[in-house]
Design a protein around this motif. Structure first.
Motif, PDB file in Angstrom:
ATOM      1  N   GLN A 113       0.826  -1.212   0.000  1.00  8.24           N
ATOM      2  CA  GLN A 113       0.000   0.000   0.000  1.00  8.24           C
ATOM      3  C   GLN A 113       0.863   1.266   0.000  1.00  8.24           C
ATOM      4  O   GLN A 113       0.354   2.371   0.060  1.00  8.24           O
ATOM      5  CB  GLN A 113      -0.933   0.019   1.221  1.00  8.24           C
ATOM      6  N   GLY A 114       2.177   1.070  -0.019  1.00  4.73           N
ATOM      7  CA  GLY A 114       3.069   2.224  -0.029  1.00  4.73           C
ATOM      8  C   GLY A 114       3.337   2.802   1.342  1.00  4.73           C
ATOM      9  O   GLY A 114       3.845   3.919   1.467  1.00  4.73           O
ATOM     10  N   GLN A 115       3.029   2.052   2.405  1.00  8.13           N
ATOM     11  CA  GLN A 115       3.298   2.514   3.763  1.00  8.13           C
ATOM     12  C   GLN A 115       4.721   2.114   4.168  1.00  8.13           C
ATOM     13  O   GLN A 115       5.159   0.995   3.894  1.00  8.13           O
ATOM     14  CB  GLN A 115       2.300   1.912   4.751  1.00  8.13           C
ATOM     15  N   LEU A 116       5.409   3.042   4.835  1.00 10.38           N
ATOM     16  CA  LEU A 116       6.792   2.808   5.262  1.00 10.38           C
ATOM     17  C   LEU A 116       6.790   2.249   6.678  1.00 10.38           C
ATOM     18  O   LEU A 116       6.448   2.957   7.636  1.00 10.38           O
ATOM     19  CB  LEU A 116       7.599   4.108   5.226  1.00 10.38           C
ATOM     20  N   HIS A 117       7.116   0.982   6.807  1.00  6.98           N
ATOM     21  CA  HIS A 117       7.184   0.374   8.133  1.00  6.98           C
ATOM     22  C   HIS A 117       8.545   0.699   8.740  1.00  6.98           C
ATOM     23  O   HIS A 117       9.585   0.501   8.122  1.00  6.98           O
ATOM     24  CB  HIS A 117       6.951  -1.125   8.034  1.00  6.98           C
ATOM     25  N   MET A 118       8.513   1.214   9.980  1.00 13.35           N
ATOM     26  CA  MET A 118       9.671   1.876  10.564  1.00 13.35           C
ATOM     27  C   MET A 118      10.146   1.216  11.853  1.00 13.35           C
ATOM     28  O   MET A 118       9.368   0.578  12.574  1.00 13.35           O
ATOM     29  CB  MET A 118       9.311   3.331  10.887  1.00 13.35           C
ATOM     30  N   ASN A 119      11.414   1.419  12.143  1.00 13.65           N
ATOM     31  CA  ASN A 119      11.982   1.166  13.468  1.00 13.65           C
ATOM     32  C   ASN A 119      12.342   2.529  14.045  1.00 13.65           C
ATOM     33  O   ASN A 119      13.319   3.158  13.630  1.00 13.65           O
ATOM     34  CB  ASN A 119      13.229   0.283  13.367  1.00 13.65           C
ATOM     35  N   TRP A 120      11.507   3.015  14.978  1.00 10.83           N
ATOM     36  CA  TRP A 120      11.706   4.350  15.534  1.00 10.83           C
ATOM     37  C   TRP A 120      12.642   4.324  16.732  1.00 10.83           C
ATOM     38  O   TRP A 120      12.746   3.318  17.446  1.00 10.83           O
ATOM     39  CB  TRP A 120      10.354   4.950  15.957  1.00 10.83           C
TER      40      TRP A 120
END
Length: 258
Positions: A45-52
């Motif tokens: 879906q174009g979502q950026l899954h992150m490690n914050w």
């Protein structure tokens, strides 16, 4: 927000795994502007899954959340250790654990104060090693730990000290670590024993101080106003060879001083 396959592929190309991002806006509690993270992957879906950095893993949604890519220079700057923290680590690992504190206390009462001056030289050269200079201002560091000397206004006793100064406010002095026969004592430490607290109060009480760094913006003290005993130690400690640093550590400090 729906995205076409072409748009998703463009996002995956623009933000590959490992890309460093900084958040400008996300409508989510605890996700504040300035928070940084690393892209883990981009979903279909174009979502950026992150490690914050705060430990969360919320995905960024391009077009809804606002963020920007960090340059390599910005990222390296963010990871650079605070020089005061580096100085404290160096002191604890290489100097404070090697001092003969009984000998140091006795040295305060000798005419030449040779051992105290050797210790001060070690503290000073480690400071130069940590900050990269002995000329300190808020452009170098905001809060500095600086080696110095205190002298009691009541008893005249002198003592080496580690002084914490706020260089953002013209050298405001807000903390002191006394190097005594009982070790490094901080009067503000709530765990300090009654014996140690009384020792500091009786030996040193209200005091004047000087330090080995050059701080041009300090409006509270200056080398011209150091008490005579403090001025003598601060002006001559460089003449006394350091005994505490090993050969490799001495080489590192000397390289900075050339």
């Amino acid at each position: 927000m729906w995205k076409s396959e072409k748009e998703v592929e463009a996002i995956k190309h623009k933000y590959p795994k490992g890309t460093k991002l900084e958040l400008d806006f996300m409508d989510e509690e605890g996700m504040l502007p300035g928070l940084r993270g690393t892209v883990d992957y981009v979903d279909d879906q174009g979502q950026l899954h992150m490690n914050w950095e705060n430990g969360r893993s919320l995905a960024l949604v391009p077009g809804e959340d606002v963020f920007h890519v960090l340059s390599e220079k910005q990222d390296n700057k963010s990871e650079k250790k605070d020089p005061t923290d580096s100085y404290i680590e160096y002191l604890n690992s290489n100097i404070l654990n090697r001092i003969d504190y009984g000998r140091l206390q006795e040295s305060y009462d000798t005419e030449d104060k040779a051992y105290a001056k050797r210790i001060l030289n070690a503290l000073h050269r480690a400071m130069v090693h940590a900050y990269g200079t002995e000329n300190l201002n808020s452009d170098v560091v905001e809060y500095a730990l600086i080696p110095g000397v205190i002298q009691s206004r009541n008893t005249g006793n002198v003592c080496l000290a580690l002084l914490e100064l706020d260089l953002q406010s013209s050298g405001e002095h807000f903390h002191t670590g006394y190097l005594t026969k009982m070790g490094v004592l901080s009067y503000g430490n709530p765990e300090l024993s009654k014996e140690a607290r009384n020792f500091i109060k009786e030996m040193y009480g209200p005091y004047d101080y000087g330090y080995t760094a050059t701080i041009p913006n300090d409006i509270h003290v200056s080398p011209e106003t150091f008490p005579p005993a403090v001025k003598e130690i601060v002006s001559t400690f460089r003449n006394y060879e350091v005994e505490l640093l090993n050969e490799e550590e001495m080489s590192e400090v000397e390289d900075l001083e050339r």
